[in-house]
Design a protein around this motif. Structure first.
Motif, mmCIF file in Angstrom:
data_model
loop_
_atom_site.group_PDB
_atom_site.id
_atom_site.type_symbol
_atom_site.label_atom_id
_atom_site.label_comp_id
_atom_site.label_asym_id
_atom_site.label_seq_id
_atom_site.Cartn_x
_atom_site.Cartn_y
_atom_site.Cartn_z
ATOM 1 N N TRP A 150 25.751 77.070 25.969
ATOM 2 C CA TRP A 150 26.465 77.983 26.863
ATOM 3 C C TRP A 150 25.843 78.026 28.256
ATOM 4 O O TRP A 150 26.548 78.211 29.253
ATOM 5 C CB TRP A 150 26.492 79.385 26.272
ATOM 6 C CG TRP A 150 27.364 79.525 25.065
ATOM 7 C CD1 TRP A 150 28.397 78.705 24.674
ATOM 8 C CD2 TRP A 150 27.292 80.555 24.077
ATOM 9 N NE1 TRP A 150 28.964 79.154 23.516
ATOM 10 C CE2 TRP A 150 28.310 80.298 23.119
ATOM 11 C CE3 TRP A 150 26.477 81.661 23.904
ATOM 12 C CZ2 TRP A 150 28.516 81.126 22.012
ATOM 13 C CZ3 TRP A 150 26.675 82.485 22.807
ATOM 14 C CH2 TRP A 150 27.694 82.219 21.868
ATOM 15 N N ASP A 201 36.020 83.919 22.817
ATOM 16 C CA ASP A 201 35.712 84.708 24.010
ATOM 17 C C ASP A 201 36.777 84.490 25.083
ATOM 18 O O ASP A 201 37.235 85.442 25.724
ATOM 19 C CB ASP A 201 34.331 84.343 24.544
ATOM 20 C CG ASP A 201 33.819 85.357 25.554
ATOM 21 O OD1 ASP A 201 33.899 86.573 25.277
ATOM 22 O OD2 ASP A 201 33.342 84.936 26.629
ATOM 23 N N GLN A 202 37.192 83.234 25.273
ATOM 24 C CA GLN A 202 38.273 82.962 26.219
ATOM 25 C C GLN A 202 39.572 83.634 25.776
ATOM 26 O O GLN A 202 40.292 84.237 26.590
ATOM 27 C CB GLN A 202 38.492 81.455 26.349
ATOM 28 C CG GLN A 202 37.370 80.708 27.053
ATOM 29 C CD GLN A 202 37.650 79.212 27.109
ATOM 30 O OE1 GLN A 202 38.665 78.725 26.610
ATOM 31 N NE2 GLN A 202 36.738 78.472 27.718
ATOM 32 N N PRO A 254 33.548 74.054 25.232
ATOM 33 C CA PRO A 254 34.005 74.835 26.381
ATOM 34 C C PRO A 254 32.995 75.922 26.750
ATOM 35 O O PRO A 254 32.116 76.250 25.949
ATOM 36 C CB PRO A 254 35.299 75.467 25.877
ATOM 37 C CG PRO A 254 35.022 75.680 24.408
ATOM 38 C CD PRO A 254 34.203 74.483 23.975
ATOM 39 N N LYS A 255 33.153 76.477 27.932
ATOM 40 C CA LYS A 255 32.329 77.594 28.348
ATOM 41 C C LYS A 255 32.999 78.906 27.942
ATOM 42 O O LYS A 255 34.221 79.044 28.028
ATOM 43 C CB LYS A 255 32.120 77.593 29.866
ATOM 44 C CG LYS A 255 31.378 76.370 30.389
ATOM 45 C CD LYS A 255 30.002 76.255 29.771
ATOM 46 C CE LYS A 255 29.234 75.076 30.348
ATOM 47 N NZ LYS A 255 28.043 74.750 29.517
ATOM 48 N N PRO A 256 32.226 79.892 27.515
ATOM 49 C CA PRO A 256 32.806 81.202 27.255
ATOM 50 C C PRO A 256 33.300 81.851 28.535
ATOM 51 O O PRO A 256 32.880 81.485 29.639
ATOM 52 C CB PRO A 256 31.640 81.987 26.639
ATOM 53 C CG PRO A 256 30.410 81.280 27.098
ATOM 54 C CD PRO A 256 30.783 79.845 27.264
ATOM 55 N N ALA A 257 34.180 82.829 28.388
ATOM 56 C CA ALA A 257 34.674 83.554 29.558
ATOM 57 C C ALA A 257 33.565 84.371 30.207
ATOM 58 O O ALA A 257 33.505 84.489 31.433
ATOM 59 C CB ALA A 257 35.835 84.456 29.156
ATOM 60 N N ALA A 316 32.892 80.460 21.932
ATOM 61 C CA ALA A 316 33.334 80.353 23.323
ATOM 62 C C ALA A 316 34.857 80.421 23.416
ATOM 63 O O ALA A 316 35.412 81.059 24.319
ATOM 64 C CB ALA A 316 32.826 79.050 23.941
ATOM 65 N N GLN A 317 35.537 79.768 22.477
ATOM 66 C CA GLN A 317 37.006 79.790 22.500
ATOM 67 C C GLN A 317 37.534 81.195 22.238
ATOM 68 O O GLN A 317 38.459 81.658 22.919
ATOM 69 C CB GLN A 317 37.570 78.821 21.470
ATOM 70 C CG GLN A 317 39.099 78.789 21.468
ATOM 71 C CD GLN A 317 39.672 77.816 20.449
ATOM 72 O OE1 GLN A 317 38.942 77.095 19.800
ATOM 73 N NE2 GLN A 317 40.977 77.815 20.312
ATOM 74 N N GLY A 322 37.037 87.641 27.429
ATOM 75 C CA GLY A 322 35.633 87.981 27.627
ATOM 76 C C GLY A 322 35.188 89.230 26.895
ATOM 77 O O GLY A 322 34.411 90.022 27.432
#
Length: 315
Positions: free
Chosen positions: A145, A97-98, A169-172, A94-95, A102
């Motif tokens: 997610w 991806d941020q 955290p949430k992915p982008a 997720a990190q 994305g």
């Protein structure tokens, strides 16, 4: 059936590559118009090469590339479930991806290479247990997610338990980064693909083998009421393209392979020859993506040649 294919560069840095080597290839792939840059997730070389200067960590690499590229998508074929715990892996992906805005795609497999586990002190359970852990990891990571903001996620399996996780955290990318599943298992692999995969990948197989396995995935989708067309079909094949026979032979020699063996088992020959073979793959299997296994990472002209002379045929 559309003739379109997208092409991705796939590297094997455990065979001997630094981060800077990978960065050069990723930037070349981006500039040449490829869809994505992928790498293996291995910690030990295979075959007779020395593997020097040693392995690079897949997700550390992709985090760096996330900040040093701008368009190309980034991912693994495949991250081994044995290497990491599912919660921290969900956070890492997720990190990254941020960090990439994305652009991450998440390939996960059960792990298979016993020697690399022994070389770096990683437990290597039985095949059944590895696959059971793999299934639980897919459940946990996608579950984390998918958990709505300010809600918690819990899971209890045989091997992993997650209790009241904030799932951050949430992915982008929403609802999640694309998930890749692959392999030749006849029952459990297609079933997991039907449940979790956005893409199903087959590495280094022939057309007939690919057709049979893709059909198993389709059948598994139908069993749970999922449209098989939702899953992108892809293959990974070694590439060795040259403008003439001498250049093909030079590139084969550079990776320690025979030209005729590469013709049988990969994408080898002139641009027209390779294009004709890809057309057969596309027609017979319905693939939409091809991962080009590039083994000589110093040969950027090879990457540019394919992009200029083969890829346009499939746009």
């Amino acid at each position: 059936m559309t003739n379109q294919l997208t092409f991705r560069i796939f590297t094997e840095p455990q065979q001997g590559a630094t981060y800077d080597d990978l960065l050069r290839v990723a930037r070349c792939a981006e500039n040449a118009g490829y869809d994505a840059f992928f790498r293996s997730d291995h910690y030990l070389k295979m075959g007779s090469v020395t593997g020097e200067p040693g392995p690079t960590d897949a997700w550390t690499t992709l985090a760096g590339l996330a900040r040093e590229t701008s368009r190309v998508r980034l991912g693994t074929l495949m991250t081994a479930a044995t290497f990491r715990q599912p919660g921290p892996l969900a956070i890492t992906v997720a990190q990254v991806d941020q960090m990439s805005g994305g652009r991450v795609e998440f390939g996960l497999g059960s792990g298979w290479y016993a020697e690399e586990h022994a070389a770096y002190g990683i437990p290597f359970p039985s095949l059944r247990e590895r696959f059971d852990r793999y299934a639980e990891q897919l459940e946990i990571i996608t579950g984390l997610w998918a958990t709505p903001q300010r809600q918690t996620y819990s899971f209890r399996g045989r091997y992993y338990e997650v209790v009241d996780s904030p799932a951050l955290p949430k992915p982008a990318q929403q609802p999640r980064p694309p998930v890749l599943v692959g392999g030749l298992g006849a029952k459990r692999t297609p079933a997991l693909a039907a449940r979790f995969a956005d893409e199903f990948n087959l590495p280094f197989v022939d057309v007939d083998t690919a057709c049979a396995q893709f059909e198993r995935v389709d059948a598994a989708c139908r069993e749970i009421g999922r449209d098989p067309g939702e899953i992108i079909r892809s293959v990974a094949l070694v590439v060795c393209v040259g403008r003439d026979e001498a250049e093909v032979a030079r590139r084969a020699d550079a990776i320690g392979r025979e030209v005729e063996e590469l013709r049988r088992n990969g994408l080898a020959g002139t641009p027209d020859e390779v294009g004709d073979k890809l057309a057969v793959w596309r027609e017979r299997t319905g693939i939409r993506r091809v991962y080009l296994q590039v083994l000589d990472l110093s040969d950027l002209d090879h990457i540019e040649l394919f992009a200029g002379e083969v890829a346009p045929r499939f746009r």
